[in-house]
Design a protein around this motif. Structure first.
Motif, PDB file in Angstrom:
ATOM      1  N   UNK A  18      -6.933   7.508   2.560  1.00 51.47           N
ATOM      2  CA  UNK A  18      -7.990   7.211   1.580  1.00 51.47           C
ATOM      3  C   UNK A  18      -7.414   7.055   0.182  1.00 51.47           C
ATOM      4  N   UNK A  19      -6.465   7.923  -0.175  1.00 46.77           N
ATOM      5  CA  UNK A  19      -5.844   7.835  -1.496  1.00 46.77           C
ATOM      6  C   UNK A  19      -5.107   6.504  -1.660  1.00 46.77           C
ATOM      7  N   UNK A  20      -4.346   6.122  -0.653  1.00 44.93           N
ATOM      8  CA  UNK A  20      -3.566   4.894  -0.755  1.00 44.93           C
ATOM      9  C   UNK A  20      -4.464   3.669  -0.837  1.00 44.93           C
ATOM     10  N   UNK A  21      -5.547   3.684  -0.087  1.00 37.60           N
ATOM     11  CA  UNK A  21      -6.483   2.557  -0.146  1.00 37.60           C
ATOM     12  C   UNK A  21      -7.134   2.463  -1.524  1.00 37.60           C
ATOM     13  N   UNK A  22      -7.569   3.613  -2.051  1.00 34.73           N
ATOM     14  CA  UNK A  22      -8.266   3.625  -3.338  1.00 34.73           C
ATOM     15  C   UNK A  22      -7.341   3.218  -4.483  1.00 34.73           C
ATOM     16  N   UNK A  23      -6.123   3.745  -4.491  1.00 31.94           N
ATOM     17  CA  UNK A  23      -5.208   3.434  -5.592  1.00 31.94           C
ATOM     18  C   UNK A  23      -4.653   2.023  -5.471  1.00 31.94           C
ATOM     19  N   UNK A  24      -4.477   1.538  -4.250  1.00 31.66           N
ATOM     20  CA  UNK A  24      -4.013   0.167  -4.071  1.00 31.66           C
ATOM     21  C   UNK A  24      -5.022  -0.830  -4.633  1.00 31.66           C
ATOM     22  N   UNK A  25      -6.309  -0.523  -4.477  1.00 32.12           N
ATOM     23  CA  UNK A  25      -7.338  -1.417  -5.017  1.00 32.12           C
ATOM     24  C   UNK A  25      -7.249  -1.490  -6.539  1.00 32.12           C
ATOM     25  N   UNK A  26      -7.009  -0.334  -7.180  1.00 30.44           N
ATOM     26  CA  UNK A  26      -6.870  -0.329  -8.646  1.00 30.44           C
ATOM     27  C   UNK A  26      -5.644  -1.124  -9.058  1.00 30.44           C
TER      28      UNK A  26
END
Length: 364
Positions: A18-26
């Motif tokens: 979840x962290x990687x998905x969220x930060x990748x979007x930013x």
């Protein structure tokens, strides 16, 4: 056995995808400052605390500073607070040229003794700043009643208590302005610096919103003297993930604390949580007479400990100018000599807790 004090690697691994998905979007959007992640976080924080307004800011320290700036605190104003806290509480008061006025603490909760506050209110007093230390809120009803009587603002320094309850109300929602920190080791921590301010007052919200961007109300139009106090969008994205799971984390922290208390029994002075409130256990802090020896012995067995806090504010060199002396706040001084924080995080197993407490009981 080797115990991890805060277990920050586990906090990442548990929700890594979840962290990687969220930060990748930013990062893919290159939307690093403010933006939809921060907007989402602020709405989430409002819903969680039942506050009308929340603003993400750059740190818990900046949250305190921003709140006082919005309230118009000036040089020479007095703000009543506790001497038993992290430096940021009193430091931010001093940064504005205002005067920290200290009041001793309750021995059982480590929080400001509300019964002593009225004794130090003067015509220069502008606010009361209680600290919700170690995860539990102070006696906010008494404090708010005093503030109303004397026309004072109340700023809750909730850097350690985000998510705690006082008579069914969340920390950060029971004062003029609530301030919290998302420092990585806090109960709700991001992966860098971060914080938030909360209020139900629309005028204060709009003022703080402008002040966190240098007092700007339109591009290059500055109504107030402000600061660069925005929360990074990457940190907002991380906090959005963690906030979804935060109630579970609180419950696990409370379970850890309960096991500590049960295992230590009556042989150690364990933390007291008042019946009308809860703690999110930013720290599990006991009191011991032989602290230095105990810490050294536990370290040899792979058990880390910490002291929050060894020197009260009134005895810090930077506050010598206030004129306080040793003996002025005896409860704070006694606690500073005796407190010792044990490993506290949601991932401690009962086996680890038993290992920690067994070794403590051998030495006290």
């Amino acid at each position: 056995m080797k115990i991890d004090f805060a277990h920050l690697p586990k906090a990442f691994e548990e929700h890594k995808a979840e962290f990687l998905e969220a930060t990748n979007e930013v990062m893919s959007s290159a939307r690093y400052i403010l933006g939809k992640e921060t907007d989402e976080l602020e709405r989430g924080l409002e819903g969680f605390t039942n506050s009308k307004y929340a603003l993400g800011v750059s740190s818990g320290t900046d949250a305190l500073l921003l709140s006082m700036m919005a309230l118009g605190i000036r040089a020479g104003d007095e703000i009543i607070t506790t001497p038993f806290t992290f430096i940021a509480t009193a430091e931010t008061i001093a940064c504005l040229g205002a005067i920290p006025v200290f009041v001793d603490i309750e021995e059982d909760t480590f929080n400001i003794d509300a019964s002593l506050i009225e004794n130090v209110i003067t015509e220069k007093t502008k606010a009361i700043m209680p600290v919700s230390l170690y995860g539990q809120m102070a006696d906010m009803d008494k404090i708010n009643t005093l503030a109303h009587k004397h026309n004072l603002a109340v700023i809750e320094d909730a850097a350690q208590s985000f998510g705690a309850l006082y008579k069914g109300q969340r920390s950060c929602s029971v004062s003029t302005i609530g301030c919290t920190s998302f420092f990585p080791a806090k109960p709700l921590g991001c992966f860098g610096d971060g914080g938030a301010v909360f209020t139900d007052n629309n005028a204060l919200y709009e003022k703080m919103k402008a002040m966190r961007v240098h007092g700007q109300v339109a591009r290059y139009t500055h109504k107030y003297i402000g600061m660069g106090g925005r929360l990074d969008n990457l940190q907002s994205a991380i906090l959005n993930v963690k906030l979804k799971h935060y109630n579970d984390d609180i419950a696990r922290r409370q379970g850890v604390a309960q096991l500590y208390t049960e295992h230590l029994g009556d042989e150690v002075s364990t933390p007291t949580v008042k019946a009308d409130r809860t703690s999110v256990w930013a720290q599990y802090t006991i009191r011991v007479k032989n602290r230095k020896l105990l810490q050294a012995s536990l370290k040899e067995k792979g058990i880390p400990t910490a002291v929050h806090y060894p020197i009260p504010m009134h005895l810090q060199e930077c506050f010598e100018y206030l004129g306080y002396k040793k003996g002025d706040f005896p409860i704070s001084e006694m606690c500073a000599d005796e407190v010792m924080s044990l490993p506290m995080n949601p991932y401690l197993s009962e086996e680890e807790i038993e290992y920690v407490t067994t070794n403590i009981l051998k030495l006290v």
